[in-house]
Design a protein around this motif. Structure first.
Motif, PDB file in Angstrom:
ATOM      1  N   SER A 191       0.844  -1.192   0.000  1.00 57.15           N
ATOM      2  CA  SER A 191       0.000   0.000   0.000  1.00 57.15           C
ATOM      3  C   SER A 191       0.882   1.246   0.000  1.00 57.15           C
ATOM      4  CB  SER A 191      -0.944   0.023   1.206  1.00 57.15           C
ATOM      5  OG  SER A 191      -0.244   0.271   2.408  1.00 57.15           O
ATOM      6  N   PHE A 192       0.293   2.333  -0.481  1.00 54.20           N
ATOM      7  CA  PHE A 192       1.025   3.596  -0.561  1.00 54.20           C
ATOM      8  C   PHE A 192       0.093   4.742  -0.174  1.00 54.20           C
ATOM      9  CE2 PHE A 192       2.192   7.260  -3.421  1.00 54.20           C
ATOM     10  CZ  PHE A 192       3.269   7.692  -2.652  1.00 54.20           C
ATOM     11  N   PHE A 193       0.503   5.518   0.820  1.00 53.79           N
ATOM     12  CA  PHE A 193      -0.234   6.708   1.252  1.00 53.79           C
ATOM     13  C   PHE A 193       0.513   7.950   0.805  1.00 53.79           C
ATOM     14  CE2 PHE A 193      -0.615  10.202   4.279  1.00 53.79           C
ATOM     15  CZ  PHE A 193      -1.978  10.436   4.252  1.00 53.79           C
ATOM     16  N   HIS A 194      -0.216   8.865   0.160  1.00 53.96           N
ATOM     17  CA  HIS A 194       0.406  10.103  -0.323  1.00 53.96           C
ATOM     18  C   HIS A 194      -0.442  11.301   0.083  1.00 53.96           C
ATOM     19  CE1 HIS A 194       2.742  12.839  -2.758  1.00 53.96           C
ATOM     20  NE2 HIS A 194       1.650  13.246  -3.401  1.00 53.96           N
ATOM     21  N   LYS A 195       0.212  12.317   0.598  1.00 53.91           N
ATOM     22  CA  LYS A 195      -0.452  13.556   0.980  1.00 53.91           C
ATOM     23  C   LYS A 195      -0.196  14.604  -0.084  1.00 53.91           C
ATOM     24  CE  LYS A 195      -0.638  16.995   4.713  1.00 53.91           C
ATOM     25  NZ  LYS A 195      -0.084  17.383   6.035  1.00 53.91           N
ATOM     26  N   PHE A 196      -1.236  14.916  -0.854  1.00 51.52           N
ATOM     27  CA  PHE A 196      -1.110  15.936  -1.887  1.00 51.52           C
ATOM     28  C   PHE A 196      -1.092  17.339  -1.277  1.00 51.52           C
ATOM     29  CE2 PHE A 196      -2.915  12.322  -4.166  1.00 51.52           C
ATOM     30  CZ  PHE A 196      -2.102  12.273  -5.288  1.00 51.52           C
ATOM     31  N   SER A 197      -1.917  17.527  -0.242  1.00 50.89           N
ATOM     32  CA  SER A 197      -2.000  18.809   0.449  1.00 50.89           C
ATOM     33  C   SER A 197      -2.625  18.561   1.816  1.00 50.89           C
ATOM     34  CB  SER A 197      -2.837  19.811  -0.353  1.00 50.89           C
ATOM     35  OG  SER A 197      -4.196  19.395  -0.398  1.00 50.89           O
ATOM     36  N   ASP A 198      -2.873  19.615   2.558  1.00 50.72           N
ATOM     37  CA  ASP A 198      -3.512  19.461   3.865  1.00 50.72           C
ATOM     38  C   ASP A 198      -4.949  18.975   3.740  1.00 50.72           C
ATOM     39  OD1 ASP A 198      -1.244  20.264   5.175  1.00 50.72           O
ATOM     40  OD2 ASP A 198      -1.858  22.376   5.318  1.00 50.72           O
ATOM     41  N   THR A 199      -5.547  19.133   2.575  1.00 47.77           N
ATOM     42  CA  THR A 199      -6.962  18.759   2.391  1.00 47.77           C
ATOM     43  C   THR A 199      -7.159  17.546   1.492  1.00 47.77           C
ATOM     44  OG1 THR A 199      -7.185  20.332   0.563  1.00 47.77           O
ATOM     45  CG2 THR A 199      -7.771  21.107   2.768  1.00 47.77           C
ATOM     46  N   VAL A 200      -6.138  17.154   0.743  1.00 48.67           N
ATOM     47  CA  VAL A 200      -6.274  16.037  -0.201  1.00 48.67           C
ATOM     48  C   VAL A 200      -5.211  14.979   0.086  1.00 48.67           C
ATOM     49  CG1 VAL A 200      -6.338  15.323  -2.612  1.00 48.67           C
ATOM     50  CG2 VAL A 200      -7.169  17.591  -1.970  1.00 48.67           C
ATOM     51  N   LYS A 201      -5.663  13.745   0.342  1.00 50.27           N
ATOM     52  CA  LYS A 201      -4.760  12.624   0.618  1.00 50.27           C
ATOM     53  C   LYS A 201      -5.274  11.399  -0.139  1.00 50.27           C
ATOM     54  CE  LYS A 201      -4.177  14.436   5.307  1.00 50.27           C
ATOM     55  NZ  LYS A 201      -5.265  15.450   5.183  1.00 50.27           N
ATOM     56  N   ASN A 202      -4.404  10.396  -0.295  1.00 56.87           N
ATOM     57  CA  ASN A 202      -4.796   9.219  -1.059  1.00 56.87           C
ATOM     58  C   ASN A 202      -4.062   7.976  -0.548  1.00 56.87           C
ATOM     59  OD1 ASN A 202      -6.202   8.237  -3.715  1.00 56.87           O
ATOM     60  ND2 ASN A 202      -4.152   7.361  -3.784  1.00 56.87           N
ATOM     61  N   THR A 203      -4.777   6.835  -0.499  1.00 54.96           N
ATOM     62  CA  THR A 203      -4.176   5.551  -0.137  1.00 54.96           C
ATOM     63  C   THR A 203      -4.524   4.523  -1.207  1.00 54.96           C
ATOM     64  OG1 THR A 203      -4.319   5.982   2.242  1.00 54.96           O
ATOM     65  CG2 THR A 203      -4.055   3.696   1.559  1.00 54.96           C
ATOM     66  N   LEU A 204      -3.501   3.887  -1.767  1.00 54.82           N
ATOM     67  CA  LEU A 204      -3.678   2.831  -2.766  1.00 54.82           C
ATOM     68  C   LEU A 204      -3.230   1.511  -2.160  1.00 54.82           C
ATOM     69  CD1 LEU A 204      -4.394   2.199  -5.753  1.00 54.82           C
ATOM     70  CD2 LEU A 204      -1.963   2.544  -6.282  1.00 54.82           C
ATOM     71  N   LEU A 205      -4.071   0.475  -2.273  1.00 52.71           N
ATOM     72  CA  LEU A 205      -3.793  -0.826  -1.663  1.00 52.71           C
ATOM     73  C   LEU A 205      -4.003  -1.937  -2.681  1.00 52.71           C
ATOM     74  CD1 LEU A 205      -3.376  -2.772   0.811  1.00 52.71           C
ATOM     75  CD2 LEU A 205      -5.841  -2.560   1.206  1.00 52.71           C
ATOM     76  N   ALA A 206      -3.075  -2.895  -2.736  1.00 50.35           N
ATOM     77  CA  ALA A 206      -3.200  -4.048  -3.621  1.00 50.35           C
ATOM     78  C   ALA A 206      -2.901  -5.319  -2.818  1.00 50.35           C
ATOM     79  CB  ALA A 206      -2.254  -3.942  -4.800  1.00 50.35           C
ATOM     80  N   LYS A 207      -3.719  -6.365  -3.039  1.00 46.03           N
ATOM     81  CA  LYS A 207      -3.540  -7.646  -2.363  1.00 46.03           C
ATOM     82  C   LYS A 207      -3.624  -8.791  -3.369  1.00 46.03           C
ATOM     83  CE  LYS A 207      -5.249  -6.624   2.304  1.00 46.03           C
ATOM     84  NZ  LYS A 207      -6.169  -7.091   3.384  1.00 46.03           N
ATOM     85  N   PHE A 208      -2.895  -9.860  -3.089  1.00 48.62           N
ATOM     86  CA  PHE A 208      -2.950 -11.084  -3.881  1.00 48.62           C
ATOM     87  C   PHE A 208      -3.277 -12.237  -2.945  1.00 48.62           C
ATOM     88  CE2 PHE A 208      -0.918 -14.955  -5.490  1.00 48.62           C
ATOM     89  CZ  PHE A 208      -1.493 -15.037  -6.753  1.00 48.62           C
ATOM     90  N   ASN A 209      -4.276 -13.034  -3.287  1.00 51.29           N
ATOM     91  CA  ASN A 209      -4.703 -14.147  -2.434  1.00 51.29           C
ATOM     92  C   ASN A 209      -4.386 -15.488  -3.094  1.00 51.29           C
ATOM     93  OD1 ASN A 209      -6.242 -12.343  -0.544  1.00 51.29           O
ATOM     94  ND2 ASN A 209      -7.537 -12.070  -2.356  1.00 51.29           N
TER      95      ASN A 209
END
Length: 293
Positions: free
Chosen positions: A166-184
């Motif tokens: 997973s990757f968390f990125h803070k674009f600004s104080d008001t905009v953030k994003n988390t991307l998550l990938a899983k393999f089962n």
């Protein structure tokens, strides 16, 4: 029989140095395919409570859910099920581990009662406000009075490994994003088909007090475990693909309201004929309220 437990449990806020307690009551409704040739089920209901206590060093979780299902054929006994989940996580500077258990008590005549033991280990690194996380989850599921796809009564054991990034990125104080990938990957030597693989990917976007999560999964999964062990699909159904959309709103720093809607495509294992039905779908709606103190 088929059970879908949708974990829409949201931990409000971040865990600071002080201990934080979070309680999350939630309810869910499942509607199945109207075509009786694709699903013998009519609808399902679930309600439950998730609770956690922790800080930057540890997290203790406890979850209870009640799940019921009605069938199109009134001669089939309604499904009545209780799920109990407990887990403990320990956090260090750059890594963590988690151990837990998920017990299922049900009147399902196919797999009957079951238990899932889980353990995971993960690491994380920081680059300014960005956070990179990675690890692997492990699950051992056992149904001592179950059966396989050929209706042979036997004990069923399944080992599942789920690596993730997973990757968390803070674009600004008001905009953030988390991307998550899983393999089962599931190893199911007690079934006729003894292995299954699938993947899932999700993206969560935060904007001020609002967030949305888009999730998609694909592949094959039977009697699998999802959502960090809170969701156990204790059926012989063959899961294929699906999506989920969640919307959330921070009422305050301690209170969060979320709703979600999802669809799943799968082949249901029919309790009467003992065979897989043609591919059908269901839709799932979930509402949850999270409060921390």
């Amino acid at each position: 029989m088929k059970k879908i437990v949708v974990a829409s449990v949201l931990a409000a806020g971040c865990l600071f140095g002080d201990t934080v307690t979070t309680v999350v009551p939630y309810i869910a409704s499942v509607s199945y395919d109207n075509d009786s040739a694709k699903s013998a089920k009519d609808d399902s209901r679930m309600y439950g409570m998730h609770a956690s206590v922790g800080n930057l060093d540890y997290l203790f979780e406890l979850d209870y859910a009640k799940f019921t299902t009605n069938y199109k054929n009134s001669a089939i006994e309604d499904l009545d099920q209780d799920d109990i989940f407990v887990a403990y996580s320990k956090y260090y500077k750059n890594w963590m581990f988690k151990v837990g258990d998920h017990y299922v008590s049900t009147n399902d005549p196919l797999l009957n009662n079951g238990n899932v033991v889980m353990a995971s280990i993960g690491g994380y690194t920081f680059d300014g406000a960005d956070k990179y996380s990675y690890g692997i989850e492990g699950y051992y599921s056992r149904y001592s009075d179950g059966q396989d796809e050929n209706n042979v009564r036997k004990s069923i054991s399944i080992i599942q490994f789920t690596p993730y990034v997973s990757f968390f990125h803070k674009f600004s104080d008001t905009v953030k994003n988390t991307l998550l990938a899983k393999f089962n990957h599931q190893s199911a030597s007690d079934y006729v088909k003894d292995s299954y693989t699938s993947f899932e990917i999700s993206d969560t976007i935060y904007y001020k007090d609002v967030f949305t999560t888009l999730k998609y999964y694909d592949g094959k999964m039977r009697t699998g475990v999802k959502d960090g062990g809170t969701t156990v699909i204790n059926t012989l159904d063959l899961m294929q693909d699906g999506f989920d959309i969640k919307l959330g709103y921070y009422i305050s720093v301690n209170a969060v309201l979320s709703v979600s809607y999802g669809q799943n495509n799968f082949q249901e294992f029919d309790v009467v004929t003992g065979t897989l039905l043609p591919s059908g779908k269901n839709s799932v709606a979930v509402a949850a309220f999270s409060y921390s103190f």
